[in-house]
Design an enzyme around this catalytic site. Structure first.
Site, PDB file in Angstrom:
ATOM      1  N   ASN A 208     -36.596   6.467  38.621  1.00  0.00           N
ATOM      2  CA  ASN A 208     -37.806   6.555  37.815  1.00  0.00           C
ATOM      3  C   ASN A 208     -37.445   7.056  36.424  1.00  0.00           C
ATOM      4  O   ASN A 208     -36.271   7.255  36.114  1.00  0.00           O
ATOM      5  CB  ASN A 208     -38.851   7.448  38.495  1.00  0.00           C
ATOM      6  CG  ASN A 208     -38.325   8.841  38.736  1.00  0.00           C
ATOM      7  OD1 ASN A 208     -37.836   9.501  37.825  1.00  0.00           O
ATOM      8  ND2 ASN A 208     -38.418   9.307  39.973  1.00  0.00           N
ATOM      9  N   LYS A 286     -21.597  -5.625  46.030  1.00  0.00           N
ATOM     10  CA  LYS A 286     -22.625  -6.072  45.095  1.00  0.00           C
ATOM     11  C   LYS A 286     -23.340  -7.306  45.641  1.00  0.00           C
ATOM     12  O   LYS A 286     -22.694  -8.268  46.087  1.00  0.00           O
ATOM     13  CB  LYS A 286     -21.992  -6.401  43.740  1.00  0.00           C
ATOM     14  CG  LYS A 286     -23.009  -6.866  42.703  1.00  0.00           C
ATOM     15  CD  LYS A 286     -22.334  -7.228  41.387  1.00  0.00           C
ATOM     16  CE  LYS A 286     -23.365  -7.790  40.406  1.00  0.00           C
ATOM     17  NZ  LYS A 286     -22.727  -8.191  39.134  1.00  0.00           N
ATOM     18  N   PRO A 303     -37.095  11.632  52.721  1.00  0.00           N
ATOM     19  CA  PRO A 303     -37.625  12.914  53.184  1.00  0.00           C
ATOM     20  C   PRO A 303     -38.545  13.530  52.142  1.00  0.00           C
ATOM     21  O   PRO A 303     -38.332  13.380  50.935  1.00  0.00           O
ATOM     22  CB  PRO A 303     -36.364  13.756  53.391  1.00  0.00           C
ATOM     23  CG  PRO A 303     -35.323  13.121  52.532  1.00  0.00           C
ATOM     24  CD  PRO A 303     -35.632  11.662  52.555  1.00  0.00           C
ATOM     25  N   ASP A 304     -39.571  14.194  52.602  1.00  0.00           N
ATOM     26  CA  ASP A 304     -40.520  14.887  51.719  1.00  0.00           C
ATOM     27  C   ASP A 304     -40.033  16.332  51.565  1.00  0.00           C
ATOM     28  O   ASP A 304     -40.289  17.180  52.418  1.00  0.00           O
ATOM     29  CB  ASP A 304     -41.928  14.843  52.319  1.00  0.00           C
ATOM     30  CG  ASP A 304     -42.989  15.309  51.332  1.00  0.00           C
ATOM     31  OD1 ASP A 304     -42.694  16.232  50.539  1.00  0.00           O
ATOM     32  OD2 ASP A 304     -44.092  14.751  51.356  1.00  0.00           O
ATOM     33  N   ILE A 305     -39.321  16.600  50.495  1.00  0.00           N
ATOM     34  CA  ILE A 305     -38.676  17.905  50.312  1.00  0.00           C
ATOM     35  C   ILE A 305     -39.711  19.008  50.147  1.00  0.00           C
ATOM     36  O   ILE A 305     -39.609  20.076  50.757  1.00  0.00           O
ATOM     37  CB  ILE A 305     -37.715  17.862  49.111  1.00  0.00           C
ATOM     38  CG1 ILE A 305     -36.654  16.785  49.338  1.00  0.00           C
ATOM     39  CG2 ILE A 305     -37.061  19.225  48.891  1.00  0.00           C
ATOM     40  CD1 ILE A 305     -35.743  16.546  48.146  1.00  0.00           C
ATOM     41  N   PHE A 323     -44.852  19.792  41.949  1.00  0.00           N
ATOM     42  CA  PHE A 323     -45.339  19.069  40.776  1.00  0.00           C
ATOM     43  C   PHE A 323     -45.989  17.777  41.236  1.00  0.00           C
ATOM     44  O   PHE A 323     -45.560  17.173  42.231  1.00  0.00           O
ATOM     45  CB  PHE A 323     -44.189  18.761  39.813  1.00  0.00           C
ATOM     46  CG  PHE A 323     -43.914  19.875  38.838  1.00  0.00           C
ATOM     47  CD1 PHE A 323     -44.159  19.706  37.480  1.00  0.00           C
ATOM     48  CD2 PHE A 323     -43.430  21.098  39.280  1.00  0.00           C
ATOM     49  CE1 PHE A 323     -43.914  20.730  36.582  1.00  0.00           C
ATOM     50  CE2 PHE A 323     -43.181  22.126  38.387  1.00  0.00           C
ATOM     51  CZ  PHE A 323     -43.433  21.941  37.029  1.00  0.00           C
TER      52      PHE A 323
END
Length: 398
Positions: A208, A286, A303-305, A323
Protein backbone atom coordinates in the site's frame (compact mmCIF):
# COMPACT_ATOMS: atom_id res chain seq x y z
CA UNK A 1 16.98 14.91 21.81
CA UNK A 2 20.47 16.17 22.70
CA UNK A 3 19.80 19.83 22.02
CA UNK A 4 21.91 22.01 24.35
CA UNK A 5 23.10 18.99 26.35
CA UNK A 6 26.69 19.40 27.53
CA UNK A 7 28.91 16.36 27.05
CA UNK A 8 32.45 16.07 28.38
CA UNK A 9 34.26 13.70 26.01
CA UNK A 10 37.38 12.06 27.41
CA UNK A 11 39.57 10.60 24.67
CA UNK A 12 42.11 8.06 25.91
CA UNK A 13 45.11 6.67 24.04
CA UNK A 14 44.25 3.90 21.62
CA UNK A 15 43.95 3.38 17.89
CA UNK A 16 40.15 3.72 18.24
CA UNK A 17 40.68 7.37 19.19
CA UNK A 18 40.21 8.24 15.52
CA UNK A 19 36.52 7.36 15.93
CA UNK A 20 36.18 10.15 18.47
CA UNK A 21 36.34 12.69 15.64
CA UNK A 22 33.26 11.18 13.99
CA UNK A 23 31.59 10.91 17.41
CA UNK A 24 32.06 14.63 18.02
CA UNK A 25 30.54 15.44 14.64
CA UNK A 26 27.51 13.20 15.23
CA UNK A 27 26.87 14.62 18.70
CA UNK A 28 27.13 18.18 17.40
CA UNK A 29 24.67 17.35 14.59
CA UNK A 30 22.14 16.51 17.30
CA UNK A 31 22.58 19.81 19.10
CA UNK A 32 24.95 18.72 21.89
CA UNK A 33 27.84 20.81 23.14
CA UNK A 34 31.01 18.73 23.33
CA UNK A 35 34.00 19.63 25.50
CA UNK A 36 36.97 17.40 24.65
CA UNK A 37 39.62 16.18 27.08
CA UNK A 38 42.67 14.33 25.74
CA UNK A 39 45.09 12.16 27.65
CA UNK A 40 48.76 12.42 26.74
CA UNK A 41 48.53 9.07 24.96
CA UNK A 42 45.46 10.23 23.00
CA UNK A 43 47.55 12.97 21.41
CA UNK A 44 49.57 10.26 19.69
CA UNK A 45 46.45 9.37 17.67
CA UNK A 46 44.41 12.58 17.31
CA UNK A 47 45.49 16.19 17.70
CA UNK A 48 44.04 18.81 20.05
CA UNK A 49 43.50 21.02 17.00
CA UNK A 50 41.34 18.42 15.21
CA UNK A 51 39.06 17.75 18.18
CA UNK A 52 38.84 21.45 19.01
CA UNK A 53 37.96 22.34 15.42
CA UNK A 54 35.16 19.77 15.27
CA UNK A 55 33.75 20.51 18.71
CA UNK A 56 34.11 24.30 18.59
CA UNK A 57 35.41 24.11 22.15
CA UNK A 58 38.84 24.28 23.78
CA UNK A 59 40.52 20.89 24.04
CA UNK A 60 41.67 20.33 27.64
CA UNK A 61 44.88 18.39 28.14
CA UNK A 62 46.87 19.30 31.27
CA UNK A 63 45.77 19.19 34.91
CA UNK A 64 48.41 21.73 35.88
CA UNK A 65 47.76 24.36 33.25
CA UNK A 66 47.31 27.44 35.48
CA UNK A 67 45.41 29.35 32.80
CA UNK A 68 42.88 26.56 32.61
CA UNK A 69 42.66 26.43 36.39
CA UNK A 70 41.88 30.15 36.47
CA UNK A 71 39.24 29.89 33.75
CA UNK A 72 37.81 26.46 34.42
CA UNK A 73 39.02 24.47 37.41
CA UNK A 74 39.01 20.72 37.07
CA UNK A 75 36.24 20.40 39.66
CA UNK A 76 34.01 22.79 37.75
CA UNK A 77 34.87 21.12 34.45
CA UNK A 78 33.91 17.71 35.84
CA UNK A 79 30.54 18.92 37.07
CA UNK A 80 29.44 21.37 34.38
CA UNK A 81 28.52 18.59 31.94
CA UNK A 82 25.27 16.64 31.73
CA UNK A 83 27.21 13.48 30.84
CA UNK A 84 30.83 12.33 30.69
CA UNK A 85 31.66 10.01 27.80
CA UNK A 86 34.94 8.08 27.75
CA UNK A 87 35.69 6.95 24.17
CA UNK A 88 37.90 5.08 23.77
CA UNK A 89 37.99 3.65 27.27
CA UNK A 90 41.36 1.94 27.52
CA UNK A 91 42.29 -0.82 29.97
CA UNK A 92 44.61 1.65 31.70
CA UNK A 93 41.94 4.30 32.22
CA UNK A 94 39.37 1.73 33.35
CA UNK A 95 41.88 0.48 35.93
CA UNK A 96 42.46 4.00 37.19
CA UNK A 97 38.72 4.56 37.49
CA UNK A 98 38.18 1.30 39.39
CA UNK A 99 41.00 2.10 41.83
CA UNK A 100 40.04 5.75 42.27
CA UNK A 101 43.34 7.08 40.96
CA UNK A 102 43.72 10.73 39.94
CA UNK A 103 47.16 11.35 38.45
CA UNK A 104 46.20 13.20 35.26
CA UNK A 105 43.39 15.43 34.04
CA UNK A 106 41.16 12.63 32.73
CA UNK A 107 41.32 10.43 35.84
CA UNK A 108 40.96 13.47 38.13
CA UNK A 109 37.84 14.61 36.31
CA UNK A 110 36.35 11.13 36.59
CA UNK A 111 37.06 10.92 40.31
CA UNK A 112 35.80 14.43 41.06
CA UNK A 113 32.54 14.22 39.12
CA UNK A 114 28.98 13.65 40.30
CA UNK A 115 27.85 13.49 36.66
CA UNK A 116 26.77 10.21 34.98
CA UNK A 117 29.59 8.47 33.10
CA UNK A 118 29.38 6.34 29.93
CA UNK A 119 32.41 4.30 28.82
CA UNK A 120 33.05 2.79 25.38
CA UNK A 121 35.85 0.25 26.01
CA UNK A 122 38.53 -0.36 23.38
CA UNK A 123 41.49 -2.71 23.79
CA UNK A 124 43.11 -5.92 22.64
CA UNK A 125 40.94 -9.02 23.08
CA UNK A 126 43.41 -10.55 25.58
CA UNK A 127 43.39 -7.36 27.61
CA UNK A 128 39.58 -7.29 27.60
CA UNK A 129 39.34 -10.94 28.65
CA UNK A 130 42.02 -10.60 31.35
CA UNK A 131 40.68 -11.22 34.89
CA UNK A 132 41.97 -7.80 36.01
CA UNK A 133 39.95 -5.96 33.33
CA UNK A 134 36.85 -8.05 34.01
CA UNK A 135 37.27 -7.35 37.73
CA UNK A 136 37.53 -3.62 37.00
CA UNK A 137 34.45 -3.84 34.77
CA UNK A 138 32.42 -5.42 37.57
CA UNK A 139 33.59 -2.78 40.03
CA UNK A 140 32.80 0.12 37.72
CA UNK A 141 29.38 -1.33 36.89
CA UNK A 142 28.68 -1.64 40.63
CA UNK A 143 29.78 2.00 40.98
CA UNK A 144 27.07 3.03 38.53
CA UNK A 145 29.22 3.52 35.43
CA UNK A 146 27.38 2.76 32.16
CA UNK A 147 29.04 0.87 29.31
CA UNK A 148 28.43 0.52 25.59
CA UNK A 149 30.28 -2.34 23.88
CA UNK A 150 32.82 -3.51 23.12
CA UNK A 151 32.03 -5.30 19.87
CA UNK A 152 33.63 -8.35 18.34
CA UNK A 153 35.82 -7.57 15.35
CA UNK A 154 39.21 -7.37 13.70
CA UNK A 155 41.77 -5.42 15.68
CA UNK A 156 44.72 -3.30 14.66
CA UNK A 157 46.99 -5.93 16.26
CA UNK A 158 45.67 -8.57 13.87
CA UNK A 159 43.58 -10.48 16.42
CA UNK A 160 39.81 -10.96 16.41
CA UNK A 161 37.34 -10.91 19.28
CA UNK A 162 35.69 -8.66 21.87
CA UNK A 163 37.49 -5.41 22.52
CA UNK A 164 36.74 -3.38 19.40
CA UNK A 165 35.17 -0.02 20.24
CA UNK A 166 31.58 0.34 19.04
CA UNK A 167 30.86 2.67 16.15
CA UNK A 168 30.14 6.37 16.79
CA UNK A 169 26.41 6.05 16.06
CA UNK A 170 26.14 3.23 18.61
CA UNK A 171 27.68 5.57 21.18
CA UNK A 172 25.26 8.32 20.18
CA UNK A 173 22.34 5.93 20.74
CA UNK A 174 23.75 4.95 24.14
CA UNK A 175 24.15 8.63 25.04
CA UNK A 176 20.52 9.25 24.16
CA UNK A 177 19.40 6.32 26.29
CA UNK A 178 21.51 7.35 29.29
CA UNK A 179 20.26 10.94 29.05
CA UNK A 180 16.63 10.03 28.46
CA UNK A 181 14.38 12.23 30.55
CA UNK A 182 10.68 12.67 30.81
CA UNK A 183 7.54 11.03 32.13
CA UNK A 184 8.05 7.80 30.18
CA UNK A 185 11.47 7.02 31.54
CA UNK A 186 11.55 3.35 32.53
CA UNK A 187 8.58 2.52 30.30
CA UNK A 188 8.84 0.12 27.35
CA UNK A 189 6.63 0.73 24.32
CA UNK A 190 6.27 -1.20 21.06
CA UNK A 191 5.46 0.67 17.84
CA UNK A 192 4.69 -0.89 14.46
CA UNK A 193 5.07 1.17 11.31
CA UNK A 194 5.20 1.20 7.53
CA UNK A 195 3.56 -1.08 5.00
CA UNK A 196 4.01 -4.80 4.62
CA UNK A 197 5.05 -6.38 1.33
CA UNK A 198 3.26 -9.63 0.51
CA UNK A 199 5.09 -11.51 -2.28
CA UNK A 200 3.40 -12.65 -5.46
CA UNK A 201 6.64 -14.00 -6.89
CA UNK A 202 10.33 -13.06 -6.39
CA UNK A 203 9.90 -9.67 -8.15
CA UNK A 204 6.29 -8.63 -7.42
CA UNK A 205 4.39 -7.97 -4.24
CA UNK A 206 1.17 -6.53 -2.80
CA UNK A 207 1.58 -3.36 -0.73
CA UNK A 208 0.00 0.00 0.00
CA UNK A 209 1.02 3.66 -0.08
CA UNK A 210 2.15 4.03 3.54
CA UNK A 211 5.45 5.91 3.90
CA UNK A 212 5.94 5.02 7.56
CA UNK A 213 6.37 8.72 8.43
CA UNK A 214 3.69 8.78 11.12
CA UNK A 215 4.98 5.64 12.83
CA UNK A 216 8.56 6.91 12.87
CA UNK A 217 7.40 10.24 14.28
CA UNK A 218 5.43 8.51 17.05
CA UNK A 219 8.41 6.36 18.01
CA UNK A 220 10.70 9.41 18.09
CA UNK A 221 8.22 11.38 20.22
CA UNK A 222 7.99 8.50 22.73
CA UNK A 223 11.80 8.27 22.90
CA UNK A 224 11.93 12.02 23.51
CA UNK A 225 9.70 11.48 26.55
CA UNK A 226 12.13 8.88 27.89
CA UNK A 227 10.54 5.63 26.71
CA UNK A 228 12.44 2.58 25.55
CA UNK A 229 10.92 1.92 22.12
CA UNK A 230 10.87 -1.32 20.14
CA UNK A 231 10.23 -0.26 16.55
CA UNK A 232 8.91 -2.98 14.23
CA UNK A 233 8.73 -1.68 10.68
CA UNK A 234 7.93 -2.93 7.24
CA UNK A 235 9.88 -1.65 4.20
CA UNK A 236 9.03 2.03 4.70
CA UNK A 237 10.59 5.09 3.06
CA UNK A 238 10.67 7.16 6.25
CA UNK A 239 13.86 7.53 8.29
CA UNK A 240 14.09 5.19 11.25
CA UNK A 241 13.78 6.75 14.73
CA UNK A 242 17.08 7.33 16.50
CA UNK A 243 17.46 5.50 19.78
CA UNK A 244 14.86 2.79 19.10
CA UNK A 245 15.45 -0.95 19.03
CA UNK A 246 14.88 -1.56 15.32
CA UNK A 247 13.30 -4.72 13.90
CA UNK A 248 12.89 -4.80 10.10
CA UNK A 249 10.26 -7.11 8.58
CA UNK A 250 8.65 -7.63 5.19
CA UNK A 251 5.36 -9.46 5.60
CA UNK A 252 2.41 -9.39 7.99
CA UNK A 253 3.33 -12.81 9.35
CA UNK A 254 6.88 -11.63 10.07
CA UNK A 255 5.51 -8.54 11.78
CA UNK A 256 3.20 -10.59 14.01
CA UNK A 257 6.09 -12.85 15.00
CA UNK A 258 8.29 -9.85 15.86
CA UNK A 259 5.50 -8.29 17.92
CA UNK A 260 4.82 -11.49 19.85
CA UNK A 261 8.51 -11.87 20.68
CA UNK A 262 8.65 -8.36 22.17
CA UNK A 263 5.38 -8.07 24.06
CA UNK A 264 6.63 -7.38 27.56
CA UNK A 265 5.68 -3.73 27.16
CA UNK A 266 3.69 -1.01 28.89
CA UNK A 267 1.95 0.04 25.68
CA UNK A 268 1.71 -1.04 22.05
CA UNK A 269 0.98 1.38 19.21
CA UNK A 270 -0.04 -0.34 15.96
CA UNK A 271 0.53 2.28 13.30
CA UNK A 272 1.62 -0.11 10.53
CA UNK A 273 -0.53 -0.38 7.42
CA UNK A 274 -0.61 -4.16 7.35
CA UNK A 275 -1.87 -5.81 4.16
CA UNK A 276 -5.18 -7.56 4.82
CA UNK A 277 -4.46 -10.34 2.34
CA UNK A 278 -1.53 -12.26 0.90
CA UNK A 279 -1.16 -14.59 -2.05
CA UNK A 280 -1.91 -18.04 -0.69
CA UNK A 281 0.92 -19.71 -2.61
CA UNK A 282 3.50 -17.21 -3.77
CA UNK A 283 5.51 -18.45 -6.72
CA UNK A 284 9.19 -19.26 -6.27
CA UNK A 285 9.80 -18.22 -9.87
CA UNK A 286 8.79 -15.10 -11.73
CA UNK A 287 5.34 -15.49 -13.24
CA UNK A 288 5.77 -15.07 -16.99
CA UNK A 289 3.43 -13.05 -19.12
CA UNK A 290 1.68 -15.26 -21.65
CA UNK A 291 -0.26 -14.12 -24.70
CA UNK A 292 -3.98 -14.15 -24.09
CA UNK A 293 -3.66 -15.42 -20.53
CA UNK A 294 -3.96 -13.72 -17.15
CA UNK A 295 -2.59 -15.22 -13.94
CA UNK A 296 -5.13 -16.29 -11.35
CA UNK A 297 -4.09 -15.44 -7.81
CA UNK A 298 -5.68 -17.15 -4.82
CA UNK A 299 -5.63 -15.01 -1.69
CA UNK A 300 -5.45 -15.85 2.01
CA UNK A 301 -6.27 -13.60 4.93
CA UNK A 302 -3.31 -12.20 6.85
CA UNK A 303 -3.14 -12.38 10.65
CA UNK A 304 -4.90 -9.54 12.46
CA UNK A 305 -2.06 -8.22 14.63
CA UNK A 306 -4.09 -5.56 16.43
CA UNK A 307 -6.90 -7.98 17.34
CA UNK A 308 -4.44 -10.71 18.34
CA UNK A 309 -2.71 -8.45 20.87
CA UNK A 310 -5.85 -6.62 22.03
CA UNK A 311 -7.62 -9.88 22.85
CA UNK A 312 -4.74 -11.51 24.68
CA UNK A 313 -5.20 -12.60 28.25
CA UNK A 314 -1.99 -12.71 30.23
CA UNK A 315 0.71 -10.50 28.77
CA UNK A 316 -1.64 -8.00 27.12
CA UNK A 317 -0.11 -4.52 27.26
CA UNK A 318 -1.98 -2.16 29.61
CA UNK A 319 -2.57 0.22 26.70
CA UNK A 320 -3.16 -0.92 23.10
CA UNK A 321 -3.54 1.73 20.40
CA UNK A 322 -4.67 0.97 16.86
CA UNK A 323 -4.96 3.07 13.72
CA UNK A 324 -7.83 3.17 11.25
CA UNK A 325 -7.17 4.56 7.78
CA UNK A 326 -10.61 5.10 6.23
CA UNK A 327 -12.02 6.69 3.10
CA UNK A 328 -15.74 6.64 3.99
CA UNK A 329 -17.75 7.10 7.21
CA UNK A 330 -14.46 7.53 9.08
CA UNK A 331 -15.75 7.91 12.64
CA UNK A 332 -18.42 5.24 12.36
CA UNK A 333 -16.07 2.69 10.82
CA UNK A 334 -13.24 3.45 13.23
CA UNK A 335 -15.53 3.25 16.26
CA UNK A 336 -16.81 -0.13 15.14
CA UNK A 337 -13.23 -1.26 14.52
CA UNK A 338 -12.16 -0.38 18.06
CA UNK A 339 -14.98 -2.46 19.53
CA UNK A 340 -14.41 -5.33 17.12
CA UNK A 341 -10.65 -5.49 17.67
CA UNK A 342 -10.81 -4.91 21.43
CA UNK A 343 -8.13 -2.19 21.60
CA UNK A 344 -8.21 0.73 24.03
CA UNK A 345 -7.83 3.55 21.50
CA UNK A 346 -8.20 3.96 17.76
CA UNK A 347 -6.53 6.83 15.94
CA UNK A 348 -8.71 7.39 12.88
CA UNK A 349 -7.91 9.40 9.78
CA UNK A 350 -9.37 10.04 6.36
CA UNK A 351 -6.95 8.83 3.69
CA UNK A 352 -9.08 9.70 0.68
CA UNK A 353 -6.86 10.85 -2.20
CA UNK A 354 -8.13 14.42 -1.90
CA UNK A 355 -6.75 14.75 1.65
CA UNK A 356 -3.13 14.12 0.64
CA UNK A 357 -2.54 12.41 3.99
CA UNK A 358 -1.39 9.00 2.74
CA UNK A 359 2.32 9.56 2.10
CA UNK A 360 2.11 13.27 2.95
CA UNK A 361 3.65 15.35 5.73
CA UNK A 362 0.41 16.23 7.54
CA UNK A 363 -2.37 14.32 9.24
CA UNK A 364 -5.83 15.01 10.63
CA UNK A 365 -6.88 12.42 13.18
CA UNK A 366 -9.66 11.62 15.61
CA UNK A 367 -8.81 9.80 18.83
CA UNK A 368 -11.54 7.31 19.71
CA UNK A 369 -11.77 5.65 23.12
CA UNK A 370 -14.34 4.58 25.69
CA UNK A 371 -14.82 8.26 26.44
CA UNK A 372 -15.94 8.98 22.87
CA UNK A 373 -14.24 10.69 19.94
CA UNK A 374 -11.90 13.68 20.02
CA UNK A 375 -11.11 15.37 16.71
CA UNK A 376 -7.67 16.97 16.42
CA UNK A 377 -6.99 19.76 13.94
CA UNK A 378 -4.90 19.04 10.87
CA UNK A 379 -1.21 19.40 11.71
CA UNK A 380 2.19 18.01 10.82
CA UNK A 381 2.78 14.34 11.51
CA UNK A 382 5.47 15.25 14.03
CA UNK A 383 2.96 17.37 15.95
CA UNK A 384 0.39 14.55 15.84
CA UNK A 385 3.03 12.19 17.18
CA UNK A 386 4.00 14.52 20.02
CA UNK A 387 0.37 15.01 21.02
CA UNK A 388 -0.30 11.27 20.97
CA UNK A 389 2.90 10.54 22.93
CA UNK A 390 1.91 13.09 25.56
CA UNK A 391 -1.52 11.47 25.86
CA UNK A 392 0.09 8.03 26.23
CA UNK A 393 2.37 9.40 28.95
CA UNK A 394 -0.57 10.95 30.76
CA UNK A 395 -2.43 7.62 30.69
CA UNK A 396 0.48 5.42 31.76
CA UNK A 397 1.94 7.72 34.41
CA UNK A 398 -1.08 9.67 35.54
Amino acid sequence: MLTDKRILLIIAGGIAAYKSLELIRRLRERGAWVTPVLTRAAEEFVTPLSVSSLSGEKAYRDLFDLTDEADMGHIQLSRSADLIVVAPGTADLMAKMALGMANDLASTLLLATDTPVLVAPAMNVRMWDHPATQRNLRQLTADGIAFVGPNDGDMACGEFGPGRMVEPMEIVQAVQEVMAEGPLQGRRILVTSGPTHEPIDPVRYIANRSSGAQGSAIAQALIKLGAEVIFVTGPADAARPEGATLIEVETAQEMLSAVQQNLSVDAAVFCAAVADWRVASASDSKIKKTKGGLPVLAFAENPDILATVSQMGDGRPPLVVGFAAETDDVIENATAKRIRKGCDWIVANDVSPATGIMGGSENAVTLISDAGSEAWPRMGKVEVAEKLAARIAETLVG
